[in-house]
Scaffold this active site. Structure first.
Site, PDB file in Angstrom:
ATOM      1  N   PHE A  87       0.832  -1.210   0.000  1.00  0.00           N
ATOM      2  CA  PHE A  87       0.000   0.000   0.000  1.00  0.00           C
ATOM      3  C   PHE A  87       0.869   1.264   0.000  1.00  0.00           C
ATOM      4  O   PHE A  87       0.874   2.047  -0.961  1.00  0.00           O
ATOM      5  CB  PHE A  87      -0.926  -0.065   1.229  1.00  0.00           C
ATOM      6  CG  PHE A  87      -1.570   1.230   1.616  1.00  0.00           C
ATOM      7  CD1 PHE A  87      -2.346   1.937   0.712  1.00  0.00           C
ATOM      8  CD2 PHE A  87      -1.399   1.745   2.901  1.00  0.00           C
ATOM      9  CE1 PHE A  87      -2.948   3.135   1.082  1.00  0.00           C
ATOM     10  CE2 PHE A  87      -2.007   2.932   3.277  1.00  0.00           C
ATOM     11  CZ  PHE A  87      -2.769   3.629   2.368  1.00  0.00           C
TER      12      PHE A  87
ATOM     13  N   GLY B 160       2.075  -7.788  -0.678  1.00  0.00           N
ATOM     14  CA  GLY B 160       1.976  -6.786  -1.749  1.00  0.00           C
ATOM     15  C   GLY B 160       1.282  -7.365  -2.971  1.00  0.00           C
ATOM     16  O   GLY B 160       1.074  -8.579  -3.074  1.00  0.00           O
TER      17      GLY B 160
ATOM     18  N   ASP C  30      12.793 -11.946  -1.879  1.00  0.00           N
ATOM     19  CA  ASP C  30      12.601 -11.822  -0.432  1.00  0.00           C
ATOM     20  C   ASP C  30      13.869 -11.196   0.150  1.00  0.00           C
ATOM     21  O   ASP C  30      14.944 -11.820   0.112  1.00  0.00           O
ATOM     22  CB  ASP C  30      12.362 -13.228   0.153  1.00  0.00           C
ATOM     23  CG  ASP C  30      12.172 -13.201   1.660  1.00  0.00           C
ATOM     24  OD1 ASP C  30      12.407 -12.146   2.290  1.00  0.00           O
ATOM     25  OD2 ASP C  30      11.792 -14.250   2.209  1.00  0.00           O
TER      26      ASP C  30
ATOM     27  N   TYR D  33       5.407  -7.785  15.271  1.00  0.00           N
ATOM     28  CA  TYR D  33       5.564  -6.552  14.493  1.00  0.00           C
ATOM     29  C   TYR D  33       6.284  -5.480  15.328  1.00  0.00           C
ATOM     30  O   TYR D  33       7.255  -4.884  14.886  1.00  0.00           O
ATOM     31  CB  TYR D  33       4.186  -6.054  14.072  1.00  0.00           C
ATOM     32  CG  TYR D  33       4.191  -4.854  13.150  1.00  0.00           C
ATOM     33  CD1 TYR D  33       4.793  -4.920  11.892  1.00  0.00           C
ATOM     34  CD2 TYR D  33       3.562  -3.665  13.517  1.00  0.00           C
ATOM     35  CE1 TYR D  33       4.770  -3.828  11.026  1.00  0.00           C
ATOM     36  CE2 TYR D  33       3.530  -2.575  12.658  1.00  0.00           C
ATOM     37  CZ  TYR D  33       4.129  -2.666  11.424  1.00  0.00           C
ATOM     38  OH  TYR D  33       4.098  -1.574  10.574  1.00  0.00           O
TER      39      TYR D  33
END
Ligand code: UDP
Length: 319
Positions: A11, A36, A56, A144
Site C-alpha cells: 500500500f 503486496g 525476499d 511486528y
C-alpha cells in the site's frame, strides 16, 4: 537518483514508488509479494524508469548501484503480521540488515519505515518521539512491534558504528486507495461492510482511539524527511484523533450506508489510544497533513467500490 524501494508492491510502498517516479527518479521495487500486489503498479508499471524484482529481502540481494534505499517491506496490518509472525520478525531483522549492508556498500542513504507500534499501548498521550513505549514483548502484536523496534536499533547502530546516512519515520495509521479490501484494518473493514450493507464490526467498546492520515499527506511527510538530515525517529501522522465508533459513523455518512454497528471482542493488546505529536515534523520539515478524515474517506470510496466489484466477480488477485 536511482532509488530502491523494498515492499514497493504494498500500500504505502507503491504510493512511494509513484511519487518518486513523478519526482524524476528511477525506481527499483523489490518485493516478495507476501502481502503486496502487482496490481498496485497499474498506474506506473510501464514507466521505463520503473523496474520490479521479485525477491525476499531476508536473503542478500544486489540489483546494482543505488543512491538511496527506502525499506518499506513488512506485513503491516495486524491480521497480516499475526498470520505471518516469523516472516515479520525476519524481514524487520534480516531484511533490514541486508538493506543496510547494501546502503553501506554503495554509500547510499537509508530510510526505515517504522511505526507508531513502537509505542505499544502508550501511557503517554499524544506520543512524542522521546517516549520509549509500552510494548508487550511476547504478545500477539510483538512480532511486528519488536521487529520494528529492532530495525530502529539496527538502523541507529549502522548510523553510529558503520557510517550509514540513515532516516527513521514512525508512521501512524494511514489509509487511502490500494488498502487491501481484506487486510482486516479498521478502514478497510468498515468501508467494505458499509458498501455491502453488512454490520460494522466494532472491537471492544469502540472508545479506543486512532488518528488517520490520508496517504498523500503521509507520502509528502516521508519524502520531506528523506530530504532532511535528521537521523533520529520522526513521527509522521495526522494528529486529529477519533474513537473507533466515531470513525464508523463517519464511514456510514460518507458511504450513505444504513448498516448497523455490532460489537465484537477486543483483540489482545489493542492500543487504547494513539495520536502522534507532530511538533517535530512541523518544525523540522514544515509539514503537516492537509486532508481531513471525511474528505479522505470520500477520496477512497471509488477505490473500495471498484475493489468490491472486482472481488465479487471472483477475479481479485491473490497476494
Ligand atoms: N477495529 C474495529 N473493527 C474492525 C477492525 C478494527 O473496531 O473491524 C479496531 C481495532 O480493534 C483497533 C482499531 O480499530 O482498535 C484500528 O485497528 P487496525 O487493525 O486498523 O490497526 P491498528 O491501529 O490496531 O494497528
Amino acid at each position: 537518483m536511482r532509488i530502491l524501494v523494498t515492499g514497493g508492491a504494498g500500500f504505502l510502498g507503491s504510493h512511494l514508488c509513484e511519487r518518486l517516479l513523478a519526482d524524476g527518479h528511477s525506481v527499483i521495487c523489490v518485493d516478495n509479494l507476501l502481502t503486496g500486489r502487482l496490481e498496485n503498479f497499474r498506474t506506473f508499471a510501464t514507466d521505463p524508469r520503473f523496474s520490479f524484482e521479485l525477491h525476499d529481502i531476508c536473503h542478500p540481494f544486489n540489483f546494482g548501484p543505488v543512491d538511496f534505499i527506502y525499506d518499506f517491506a513488512s506485513p503491516a496490518s495486524p491480521e497480516d503480521y499475526i498470520k505471518w509472525g516469523v516472516e515479520t520478525l525476519e524481514v524487520g531483522s534480516l531484511g533490514t540488515r541486508n538493506c543496510l549492508e547494501l546502503a553501506r556498500e554503495y554509500k547510499a542513504g537509508f530510510f526505515l519505515a517504522s511505526t507508531s507500534e513502537c509505542y505499544g499501548d502508550p501511557d503517554v498521550h499524544p506520543q512524542t518521539e522521546s517516549y520509549w513505549g509500552h510494548v508487550n514483548p511476547i504478545g500477539k502484536r510483538s512480532v511486528y512491534d519488536e521487529a520494528k523496534r529492532f530495525s530502529e536499533a539496527l538502523t541507529m547502530a549502522y548510523h553510529h558504528y558503520r557510517g550509514v546516512d540513515t532516516r527513521i519515520v514512525r508512521i501512524f495509521n494511514t489509509y487511502g486507495p490500494r488498502l487491501q479490501l481484506n487486510d482486516g484494518r479498521v478502514i478497510s473493514n468498515f468501508m467494505k461492510q458499509a458498501l455491502l450493507g453488512d454490520d460494522l464490526t466494532i472491537y471492544g467498546d469502540g472508545m479506543q482511539t486512532r488518528s488517520f492520515c490520508y496517504v498523500s499527506d503521509e507520502i509528502e511527510g516521508i519524502v520531506r524527511l528523506a530530504a532532511s538530515s535528521e537521523h533520529l525517529p520522526t513521527n509522521i501522522g495526522n494528529p486529529h484523533e477519533f474513537t473507533v465508533i466515531d470513525c464508523a459513523k463517519l464511514v456510514l455518512e460518507v458511504t450513505g450506508s444504513a448498516s448497523k454497528l455490532v460489537f465484537k471482542p477486543l483483540p489482545q493488546d489493542d492500543p487504547k489510544q494513539r495520536c502522534p505529536d507532530i511538533s517535530k515534523a512541523k518544525a523540522l520539515l514544515g509539514w503537516e497533513p492537509i486532508v481531513d478524515l471525511r474528505t479522505g474517506l470520500g477520496m477512497t470510496l471509488p477505490y473500495f467500490r471498484e475493489s468490491l466489484a472486482t472481488d465479487s466477480r471472483g477475479s481479485s488477485p491473490s497476494q
